[in-house]
Design a protein around this motif. Structure first.
Motif, PDB file in Angstrom:
ATOM      1  N   ALA A   3       1.625  -4.103   0.792  1.00 30.57           N
ATOM      2  CA  ALA A   3       1.900  -4.556  -0.584  1.00 30.57           C
ATOM      3  C   ALA A   3       1.128  -5.830  -0.922  1.00 30.57           C
ATOM      4  CB  ALA A   3       3.399  -4.771  -0.772  1.00 30.57           C
ATOM      5  N   ARG A   4       0.937  -6.704   0.063  1.00 29.36           N
ATOM      6  CA  ARG A   4       0.199  -7.947  -0.191  1.00 29.36           C
ATOM      7  C   ARG A   4      -1.276  -7.703  -0.510  1.00 29.36           C
ATOM      8  NH1 ARG A   4       3.860 -10.097   3.785  1.00 29.36           N
ATOM      9  NH2 ARG A   4       2.394  -9.736   5.506  1.00 29.36           N
ATOM     10  N   ARG A   5      -1.755  -6.524  -0.189  1.00 28.60           N
ATOM     11  CA  ARG A   5      -3.145  -6.166  -0.500  1.00 28.60           C
ATOM     12  C   ARG A   5      -3.273  -5.532  -1.885  1.00 28.60           C
ATOM     13  NH1 ARG A   5      -4.494  -2.292   4.256  1.00 28.60           N
ATOM     14  NH2 ARG A   5      -6.499  -2.142   3.153  1.00 28.60           N
ATOM     15  N   CYS A   6      -2.184  -5.523  -2.640  1.00 28.84           N
ATOM     16  CA  CYS A   6      -2.155  -4.793  -3.917  1.00 28.84           C
ATOM     17  C   CYS A   6      -1.986  -5.710  -5.128  1.00 28.84           C
ATOM     18  CB  CYS A   6      -1.015  -3.774  -3.896  1.00 28.84           C
ATOM     19  SG  CYS A   6      -1.166  -2.549  -2.583  1.00 28.84           S
ATOM     20  N   ARG A   7      -2.366  -6.955  -5.003  1.00 29.67           N
ATOM     21  CA  ARG A   7      -2.130  -7.905  -6.091  1.00 29.67           C
ATOM     22  C   ARG A   7      -2.946  -7.595  -7.340  1.00 29.67           C
ATOM     23  NH1 ARG A   7      -0.655 -13.971  -3.928  1.00 29.67           N
ATOM     24  NH2 ARG A   7       1.398 -13.370  -3.157  1.00 29.67           N
ATOM     25  N   THR A   8      -4.026  -6.839  -7.191  1.00 27.98           N
ATOM     26  CA  THR A   8      -4.827  -6.473  -8.363  1.00 27.98           C
ATOM     27  C   THR A   8      -4.572  -5.033  -8.805  1.00 27.98           C
ATOM     28  OG1 THR A   8      -6.707  -5.803  -6.970  1.00 27.98           O
ATOM     29  CG2 THR A   8      -6.638  -8.103  -7.731  1.00 27.98           C
ATOM     30  N   LEU A   9      -3.607  -4.375  -8.181  1.00 25.30           N
ATOM     31  CA  LEU A   9      -3.293  -2.996  -8.546  1.00 25.30           C
ATOM     32  C   LEU A   9      -2.720  -2.944  -9.957  1.00 25.30           C
ATOM     33  CD1 LEU A   9      -3.260  -0.143  -7.171  1.00 25.30           C
ATOM     34  CD2 LEU A   9      -0.860  -0.565  -6.641  1.00 25.30           C
ATOM     35  N   GLU A  10      -3.314  -2.133 -10.814  1.00 24.62           N
ATOM     36  CA  GLU A  10      -2.848  -2.020 -12.191  1.00 24.62           C
ATOM     37  C   GLU A  10      -1.434  -1.437 -12.224  1.00 24.62           C
ATOM     38  OE1 GLU A  10      -4.300  -3.130 -14.827  1.00 24.62           O
ATOM     39  OE2 GLU A  10      -6.228  -3.682 -13.928  1.00 24.62           O
ATOM     40  N   LEU A  11      -0.676  -1.818 -13.240  1.00 28.56           N
ATOM     41  CA  LEU A  11       0.719  -1.384 -13.302  1.00 28.56           C
ATOM     42  C   LEU A  11       0.847   0.130 -13.442  1.00 28.56           C
ATOM     43  CD1 LEU A  11       2.417  -4.175 -15.450  1.00 28.56           C
ATOM     44  CD2 LEU A  11       2.700  -3.741 -13.001  1.00 28.56           C
ATOM     45  N   ASP A  12      -0.103   0.780 -14.080  1.00 29.05           N
ATOM     46  CA  ASP A  12       0.007   2.241 -14.175  1.00 29.05           C
ATOM     47  C   ASP A  12      -0.188   2.896 -12.804  1.00 29.05           C
ATOM     48  OD1 ASP A  12      -2.698   1.651 -14.052  1.00 29.05           O
ATOM     49  OD2 ASP A  12      -3.290   3.147 -15.533  1.00 29.05           O
ATOM     50  N   GLU A  13      -0.954   2.241 -11.930  1.00 31.12           N
ATOM     51  CA  GLU A  13      -1.102   2.740 -10.566  1.00 31.12           C
ATOM     52  C   GLU A  13       0.165   2.473  -9.745  1.00 31.12           C
ATOM     53  OE1 GLU A  13      -3.892   4.429  -9.084  1.00 31.12           O
ATOM     54  OE2 GLU A  13      -4.254   4.679 -11.239  1.00 31.12           O
ATOM     55  N   VAL A  14       0.807   1.339 -10.001  1.00 29.42           N
ATOM     56  CA  VAL A  14       2.086   1.065  -9.338  1.00 29.42           C
ATOM     57  C   VAL A  14       3.117   2.114  -9.764  1.00 29.42           C
ATOM     58  CG1 VAL A  14       3.889  -0.636  -8.889  1.00 29.42           C
ATOM     59  CG2 VAL A  14       1.555  -1.403  -9.318  1.00 29.42           C
ATOM     60  N   ALA A  15       3.113   2.459 -11.039  1.00 31.77           N
ATOM     61  CA  ALA A  15       4.040   3.475 -11.533  1.00 31.77           C
ATOM     62  C   ALA A  15       3.776   4.824 -10.861  1.00 31.77           C
ATOM     63  CB  ALA A  15       3.912   3.601 -13.049  1.00 31.77           C
ATOM     64  N   ARG A  16       2.506   5.154 -10.663  1.00 28.23           N
ATOM     65  CA  ARG A  16       2.174   6.396  -9.946  1.00 28.23           C
ATOM     66  C   ARG A  16       2.756   6.357  -8.536  1.00 28.23           C
ATOM     67  NH1 ARG A  16      -3.939   7.564  -9.560  1.00 28.23           N
ATOM     68  NH2 ARG A  16      -3.067   9.198  -8.238  1.00 28.23           N
ATOM     69  N   LEU A  17       2.659   5.219  -7.884  1.00 28.18           N
ATOM     70  CA  LEU A  17       3.187   5.065  -6.537  1.00 28.18           C
ATOM     71  C   LEU A  17       4.706   5.222  -6.528  1.00 28.18           C
ATOM     72  CD1 LEU A  17       1.814   4.426  -3.806  1.00 28.18           C
ATOM     73  CD2 LEU A  17       2.338   2.015  -4.219  1.00 28.18           C
ATOM     74  N   LEU A  18       5.364   4.694  -7.568  1.00 27.28           N
ATOM     75  CA  LEU A  18       6.819   4.816  -7.683  1.00 27.28           C
ATOM     76  C   LEU A  18       7.259   6.272  -7.847  1.00 27.28           C
ATOM     77  CD1 LEU A  18       8.212   1.965  -9.960  1.00 27.28           C
ATOM     78  CD2 LEU A  18       9.060   2.642  -7.717  1.00 27.28           C
ATOM     79  N   ARG A  19       6.391   7.099  -8.372  1.00 28.97           N
ATOM     80  CA  ARG A  19       6.744   8.508  -8.583  1.00 28.97           C
ATOM     81  C   ARG A  19       6.462   9.378  -7.363  1.00 28.97           C
ATOM     82  NH1 ARG A  19       4.886   6.993 -13.863  1.00 28.97           N
ATOM     83  NH2 ARG A  19       2.769   7.755 -13.483  1.00 28.97           N
TER      84      ARG A  19
END
Length: 245
Positions: free
Chosen positions: A61-77
């Motif tokens: 997760a610490r390597r994901c500070r620039t991950l766009e929120l829509d990509e985070v949402a994809r991960l949540l799904r």
């Protein structure tokens, strides 16, 4: 495809998934469904696991500070538990780092839009107070009561756990009110959550917790009461457990 370096930022949900897959442990993947009650008829029914430990998820997760929120949402799904928990670690970190209210609100919007994916106790406990609770800290907390009345196990646990940091700030009223709403709940995961938060109140103000327990403890689910009084001096704890408080 060439492996991504262990320190390189991860910029897509797919890259995060691959990083998690590289840390997968088959033995843990076999054990976690039992631990998180993912069998038929259990509260985590149908959940899938890669077998990645929490410390490894946090490092990813610490390597994901620039991950766009829509990509985070994809991960949540994702159907995989570890992908969802890693996504929540990313959201918690993002919410804590954002300085602008609009940016913090964007994190909350992703959380609320995917609330059905926050669907086990560890996912709730890692995120509820750090995202939703923090967001509502200085405003209207009606949403917590809506969640408590929703009839959905995980939303109800989110409502209670969201008050954790309010307790630390000496604000107990929402915890008490939500506890009253959920006092007759049938599930032990709510009993544990409510009892835990009442115990946290007791850690701050024992008299306030005992004033709440006084007229209620005899009717409380046993697990809720045990969690609430766990840190009391043993003679007083026994008074509650034996019905003589």
């Amino acid at each position: 495809m060439e492996a991504v370096a262990a320190s390189e930022p991860l910029t897509t949900a797919e890259a995060v998934e691959r990083a998690l897959e590289r840390e997968a442990d088959p033995a843990k993947a076999a054990f976690y469904p039992r631990f998180f009650r993912a069998g038929p008829g259990e509260y985590g029914e149908g959940d899938r696991f890669l077998g990645v430990t929490v410390p490894k998820q946090r490092r990813i997760a610490r390597r994901c500070r620039t991950l766009e929120l829509d990509e985070v949402a994809r991960l949540l799904r994702s159907p995989f538990h570890e992908c969802r928990l890693t996504a929540l670690f990313i959201l918690v970190d993002r919410f804590g780092r954002e300085k602008e209210e609009a940016d913090r609100r964007a994190v909350v919007d992703v959380y609320l839009a995917n609330l059905d994916r926050v669907n086990n106790w560890d996912l709730v406990d890692a995120s509820a107070h750090k995202i939703l609770g923090a967001h509502l800290a200085d405003g209207d907390r009606t949403l917590l009561y809506d969640l408590a009345r929703s009839g959905d196990l995980w939303r109800q646990r989110i409502a209670v756990i969201a008050t954790h940091d309010y307790i630390r700030a000496g604000q107990f009223s929402d915890t008490f009110a939500l506890a009253d709403l959920l006092l007759d709940h049938s599930h032990d995961l709510i009993h544990k959550a409510v009892g835990w938060m009442l115990r946290e109140v007791g850690n701050q103000d024992r008299a306030a917790m005992e004033a709440f327990l006084g007229p209620r403890y005899a009717a409380m689910p046993r697990t809720m009461l045990r969690y609430a009084v766990e840190k009391l001096p043993e003679p007083r704890r026994q008074d509650y457990l034996k019905g003589r408080a």
